[in-house]
Write an enzyme that holds these catalytic residues in place. Structure first.
Site, PDB file in Angstrom:
ATOM      1  N   ASP A   1       0.836  -0.578  -0.216  1.00  0.00           N
ATOM      2  CA  ASP A   1      -0.271   0.311  -0.199  1.00  0.00           C
ATOM      3  C   ASP A   1       1.226   1.234  -0.433  1.00  0.00           C
ATOM      4  OD1 ASP A   1      -2.251   1.311   0.323  1.00  0.00           O
ATOM      5  OD2 ASP A   1      -1.803   1.474   2.878  1.00  0.00           O
TER       6      ASP A   1
ATOM      7  N   GLU B   1      -2.388   5.938  -8.105  1.00  0.00           N
ATOM      8  CA  GLU B   1      -3.521   7.674  -6.621  1.00  0.00           C
ATOM      9  C   GLU B   1      -3.630   8.232  -8.011  1.00  0.00           C
ATOM     10  OE1 GLU B   1      -4.061   7.114  -3.372  1.00  0.00           O
ATOM     11  OE2 GLU B   1      -3.614   9.547  -3.152  1.00  0.00           O
TER      12      GLU B   1
ATOM     13  N   HIS C   1      -7.297  10.105   4.793  1.00  0.00           N
ATOM     14  CA  HIS C   1      -6.775   9.042   5.380  1.00  0.00           C
ATOM     15  C   HIS C   1      -6.807   9.620   7.460  1.00  0.00           C
ATOM     16  CE1 HIS C   1      -4.517   8.266   1.861  1.00  0.00           C
ATOM     17  NE2 HIS C   1      -5.307   6.610   2.038  1.00  0.00           N
TER      18      HIS C   1
ATOM     19  N   HIS D   1      -9.469   4.760  -0.929  1.00  0.00           N
ATOM     20  CA  HIS D   1      -8.510   5.514   0.614  1.00  0.00           C
ATOM     21  C   HIS D   1      -9.373   5.896   2.352  1.00  0.00           C
ATOM     22  CE1 HIS D   1      -5.066   3.565  -1.502  1.00  0.00           C
ATOM     23  NE2 HIS D   1      -5.518   3.414  -2.191  1.00  0.00           N
ATOM     24  N   GLY D   2      -8.634   5.550   2.546  1.00  0.00           N
ATOM     25  CA  GLY D   2      -9.499   5.476   3.970  1.00  0.00           C
ATOM     26  C   GLY D   2     -10.485   6.244   4.588  1.00  0.00           C
TER      27      GLY D   2
ATOM     28  N   ASN E   1      -9.872   0.500   1.322  1.00  0.00           N
ATOM     29  CA  ASN E   1      -8.497   0.498   2.516  1.00  0.00           C
ATOM     30  C   ASN E   1      -9.065   1.044   3.563  1.00  0.00           C
ATOM     31  OD1 ASN E   1      -7.525  -0.144   0.173  1.00  0.00           O
ATOM     32  ND2 ASN E   1      -5.683   1.735   1.075  1.00  0.00           N
TER      33      ASN E   1
HETATM   34  P1  13P Z   1      -8.129   4.886   6.641  1.00  0.00           P
HETATM   35  O1  13P Z   1      -6.639   5.098   8.125  1.00  0.00           O
HETATM   36  O2  13P Z   1      -8.474   6.055   6.624  1.00  0.00           O
HETATM   37  O3  13P Z   1      -8.769   3.383   6.981  1.00  0.00           O
HETATM   38  O4  13P Z   1      -6.866   4.502   5.206  1.00  0.00           O
HETATM   39  C1  13P Z   1      -7.420   3.751   5.452  1.00  0.00           C
HETATM   40  C2  13P Z   1      -6.162   3.759   3.943  1.00  0.00           C
HETATM   41  O5  13P Z   1      -6.107   4.557   2.676  1.00  0.00           O
HETATM   42  C3  13P Z   1      -5.023   2.804   3.881  1.00  0.00           C
HETATM   43  O6  13P Z   1      -4.187   3.049   2.239  1.00  0.00           O
END
Ligand code: 13P
Length: 279
Positions: A81, A133, A176, A204-205, A226
């Site tokens: 990642d 990305e 994130h 993501h996030g 993610n």
């Molecule tokens: P979070 O920590 O917000 O869940 O995001 C995870 C992420 O996108 C890892 O690439």
């Protein structure tokens, strides 16, 4: 069993569900995540981000990830990642990761294209899939830019054509980290991105997103979500509770608490992403 990212996400795209990609920072974390997927008969992605290497070195975690994935009774992708350089992606491939993300989102477009293309060329030669990305996902609390941070639709099509990636992480208002307030995602932009690109899209996030937004994402082209912070918060809370309540807390029991907490959080997300009973 180990499968490729491309194959796993194509299945998700066809079935209109998303596969959870969980950042696992310890043995217990990996065991809990895989146990959750096995219990719910779900495909799963276990991943490690380059910023996490100081607490979970990639060369030590790789054998754990790979052996756990091989032994699993459900499909597992072992993924790098947010690789920050060509060299990190190459190292992950050398260690056996089946898919890598190069994150050049903070670079100028042409530079992001140039390095992503180099990574894709190398990865393809090794039979490894690539995520990249475009747009600014950023971190909660860091107000990097006031400009349009969402992934641009035309740019995304050009980026995919020029780089040959297998999956694209998009910026639609996601960030994130631990949200201060639940974000409202730009689902209209996601729909446009999905219509323009026949390509599995990645969110993501994931931690802290509303159920409504998760569902809208899954039903409009997001195939990989993610999740990192939610697992870390879940583990910390359960460990705190254990240490508060146990008369004689001990390390071995605490490792079990971590495993169970990881399992619980991953199960919750698998159900939200509708990937249960797909393996
Ligand atoms: P979070 O920590 O917000 O869940 O995001 C995870 C992420 O996108 C890892 O690439």
């Amino acid at each position: 069993m180990i499968v490729s990212l491309k194959e796993m996400l194509q299945e998700a795209d066809k079935g209109r569900y998303a596969v959870g990609a969980f950042n696992c920072l310890s043995l217990e974390n990996v065991e809990g995540a895989i146990a959750a997927a096995e219990e719910l008969r779900s495909p799963i992605i276990i991943q490690l981000a380059e910023v996490q290497f100081p607490c979970a070195p990639m060369n030590l975690m790789a054998p754990i990830y790979l052996e756990a994935a091989r032994r699993a009774s459900v499909p597992v992708v072992v993924h790098l990642d947010h690789g920050q350089s060509f060299e990190t992606c190459a190292e992950a491939i050398r260690l056996g990761f089946g898919s890598v993300m190069f994150d050049g989102a903070s670079l100028p477009f042409e530079e992001n294209v140039r390095i992503t293309r180099e990574v894709t060329r190398m990865a393809k030669a090794m039979g490894v899939d690539v995520e990249a990305e475009l747009g600014k996902v950023g971190d909660v609390g860091k107000d990097d830019d006031k400009a349009d941070v969402f992934t641009d639709v035309e740019e995304s099509a050009r980026f995919i054509e020029l780089t040959g990636v297998d999956a694209l992480a998009v910026a639609i208002g996601n960030q994130h980290g631990r949200y201060v307030a639940t974000p409202k995602l730009n689902i209209d932009r996601l729909i446009e991105l999905h219509e323009r690109n026949r390509m599995p899209l990645v969110l993501h996030g994931g931690s802290g997103t509303s159920v409504e937004d998760f569902k809208a994402c899954i039903h409009n082209g997001i195939c990989k979500i993610n999740v990192a912070t939610a697992i870390q918060v879940g583990i910390t809370e359960r460990v705190q509770q254990y240490l508060r309540e146990a008369a004689n807390p001990d390390y071995i029991t605490m490792k079990g608490v971590i495993r169970e907490a990881s399992k619980e959080v991953v199960k919750e997300h698998i159900l939200l992403f509708e990937s249960n009973n797909r393996a």
